[in-house]
Design a protein around this motif. Structure first.
Motif, PDB file in Angstrom:
ATOM      1  N   ALA A  29       0.836  -1.204   0.000  1.00 39.11           N
ATOM      2  CA  ALA A  29       0.000   0.000   0.000  1.00 39.11           C
ATOM      3  C   ALA A  29       0.870   1.254   0.000  1.00 39.11           C
ATOM      4  O   ALA A  29       0.591   2.217  -0.736  1.00 39.11           O
ATOM      5  N   THR A  36      -4.093  -8.161  -1.961  1.00 31.86           N
ATOM      6  CA  THR A  36      -4.355  -7.849  -0.553  1.00 31.86           C
ATOM      7  C   THR A  36      -3.862  -6.478  -0.126  1.00 31.86           C
ATOM      8  O   THR A  36      -4.338  -5.934   0.877  1.00 31.86           O
ATOM      9  N   GLN A  37      -2.906  -5.904  -0.864  1.00 23.83           N
ATOM     10  CA  GLN A  37      -2.363  -4.609  -0.470  1.00 23.83           C
ATOM     11  C   GLN A  37      -2.506  -3.535  -1.551  1.00 23.83           C
ATOM     12  O   GLN A  37      -3.080  -2.478  -1.315  1.00 23.83           O
ATOM     13  N   TYR A  91      -4.176  -3.458  -4.564  1.00 22.75           N
ATOM     14  CA  TYR A  91      -5.519  -3.134  -5.042  1.00 22.75           C
ATOM     15  C   TYR A  91      -6.344  -2.376  -4.005  1.00 22.75           C
ATOM     16  O   TYR A  91      -6.959  -1.347  -4.339  1.00 22.75           O
ATOM     17  N   PRO A  92      -6.396  -2.823  -2.732  1.00 27.32           N
ATOM     18  CA  PRO A  92      -7.145  -2.030  -1.750  1.00 27.32           C
ATOM     19  C   PRO A  92      -6.651  -0.589  -1.635  1.00 27.32           C
ATOM     20  O   PRO A  92      -7.443   0.334  -1.419  1.00 27.32           O
ATOM     21  N   ALA A  93      -5.340  -0.386  -1.796  1.00 30.70           N
ATOM     22  CA  ALA A  93      -4.811   0.978  -1.752  1.00 30.70           C
ATOM     23  C   ALA A  93      -5.363   1.801  -2.907  1.00 30.70           C
ATOM     24  O   ALA A  93      -5.732   2.977  -2.743  1.00 30.70           O
ATOM     25  N   GLU A 102      -8.181   1.272  -4.406  1.00 29.73           N
ATOM     26  CA  GLU A 102      -9.604   1.493  -4.151  1.00 29.73           C
ATOM     27  C   GLU A 102      -9.810   2.676  -3.199  1.00 29.73           C
ATOM     28  O   GLU A 102     -10.724   3.481  -3.379  1.00 29.73           O
ATOM     29  N   ARG A 103      -8.934   2.781  -2.190  1.00 25.38           N
ATOM     30  CA  ARG A 103      -9.027   3.925  -1.267  1.00 25.38           C
ATOM     31  C   ARG A 103      -8.725   5.235  -1.993  1.00 25.38           C
ATOM     32  O   ARG A 103      -9.404   6.248  -1.758  1.00 25.38           O
ATOM     33  N   THR A 120     -12.621  -8.128  -7.730  1.00 26.95           N
ATOM     34  CA  THR A 120     -12.441  -6.750  -7.291  1.00 26.95           C
ATOM     35  C   THR A 120     -13.419  -5.839  -8.021  1.00 26.95           C
ATOM     36  O   THR A 120     -14.147  -6.278  -8.918  1.00 26.95           O
ATOM     37  N   ASP A 121     -13.384  -4.592  -7.663  1.00 28.71           N
ATOM     38  CA  ASP A 121     -14.269  -3.594  -8.279  1.00 28.71           C
ATOM     39  C   ASP A 121     -13.475  -2.705  -9.243  1.00 28.71           C
ATOM     40  O   ASP A 121     -13.659  -1.497  -9.283  1.00 28.71           O
ATOM     41  N   THR A 122     -12.566  -3.318 -10.003  1.00 25.06           N
ATOM     42  CA  THR A 122     -11.806  -2.552 -10.987  1.00 25.06           C
ATOM     43  C   THR A 122     -12.733  -1.958 -12.043  1.00 25.06           C
ATOM     44  O   THR A 122     -13.761  -2.532 -12.387  1.00 25.06           O
TER      45      THR A 122
END
Length: 330
Positions: free
Chosen positions: A120, A156-157, A159-161, A163-164, A191-193
């Motif tokens: 992230a 886990t790191q 992609y969530p970054a 998304e934020r 994911t929500d890409t």
């Protein structure tokens, strides 16, 4: 020039033909600063409004040159993407082991080294570094770049970054860019890409993206940007000795490309035009990304994109067994 809004982003739009900036980062051979600027200017004059780059391209040279060329343009008038996953670390002058970066494909001094980083913190640092090199206030699309061997960290790191960052409004759309379809399909499913960038896997010679990736994108209302439509050369200039996916083309593929060329020329269409148009026939494909390094190459690509190709051309390619029924989207 058609425009498409990416996935469910609602705001990020791309042109059907987009400018791939690896070439102006001295891909394989040097490109002068003036030639690079002329290429971007020619793209703008042709109506191209989507530009793609990455830190990897020329150890940041592509980002610097693209930013310099776009900085004076209205920021709301174009869409810019870059990528994360490789951090550029300076190499002290006396510590450099290579005089240039040609082992990675770029004719630039080896002033930096690439460090894989899908954490992230690495994502945020990479975007900050890219903004500095670009000299721009924002990036519209960010792709995870080649996470093939870093799947766990990417999902886990990294992609969530992303998304934020999208939720914060720092970037408009997020996704992943790769030369394979399996992991890109996983990104679409898990994911929500907004978009995936698929290079070399949806071409006249390789329709593997039709098996899962493109149906998944269409079903979920996501977008696909297609790169590598010439398979690194064979579909641009079909001949013995041509390259296919950055290696010598196998004779069977050369023969197939030459047969395709014979068919397309019967309709007054060069094979490279058919190669460029083919992906855009699929409803999930928002843009075709063409790497160009000069104004002449840009004008050629724009001219090809402006052609109207008859339906009979595609029908004949299928009838000749050169496109499978599964490889012929409506």
């Amino acid at each position: 020039m058609r425009h498409t809004t990416l996935g469910t982003s609602g705001t990020v739009r791309v042109t059907g033909l987009s400018f791939g900036a690896a070439g102006i980062g001295n891909l394989y051979t040097p490109v002068g600063a003036g030639q690079a600027r002329e290429a971007v200017d020619a793209a703008w004059d042709a109506g191209i409004r989507y530009f793609d780059t990455a830190p990897h391209y020329g150890l940041g040279l592509s980002e610097r040159r693209l930013g310099e060329a776009l900085r004076e343009r209205p920021r709301s008038a174009y869409t810019l993407s870059t990528k994360v996953g490789r951090i550029l670390e300076p190499v002290p002058g006396d510590a450099a082991t290579e005089p240039d970066d040609l082992d990675h494909g770029f004719a630039v001094p080896a002033t930096h080294r690439r460090v894989w980083d899908f954490s992230a913190d690495g994502v945020r640092r990479s975007i900050e570094d890219s903004l500095t090199r670009l000299g721009l206030d924002r990036i519209d699309i960010v792709y995870l770049h080649d996470p093939d061997d870093h799947a766990e960290e990417a999902f886990t790191q990294a992609y969530p970054a992303l998304e934020r960052l999208r939720a914060e409004g720092t970037v408009g759309a997020i996704g992943a860019g790769m030369n394979q379809t399996a992991m890109l399909t996983r990104f679409l499913r898990d994911t929500d890409t907004d978009v995936v960038l698929c290079a070399g896997r949806f071409t006249l010679l390789d329709q593997s993206a039709l098996t899962e990736l493109l149906p998944e994108a269409a079903a979920r209302g996501r977008s696909v940007v297609v790169g590598g439509v010439f398979n690194s050369g064979l579909l641009a200039d079909p001949r013995p000795g041509a390259t296919y996916d950055y290696a010598a083309a196998p004779p069977a593929l050369v023969e197939r490309a030459l047969r395709m060329d014979t068919v397309t020329r019967r309709y007054g269409v060069p094979l490279r035009a058919a190669a460029l148009h083919y992906p855009l026939r699929h409803p999930a494909v928002a843009s075709v990304l063409v790497g160009t390094r000069s104004a002449a190459e840009v004008r050629d690509a724009a001219g090809l994109a402006g052609l109207t190709l008859p339906d009979d051309l595609w029908a004949e390619l299928r009838a000749e067994g050169l496109l499978t029924e599964n490889g012929a989207p409506a």
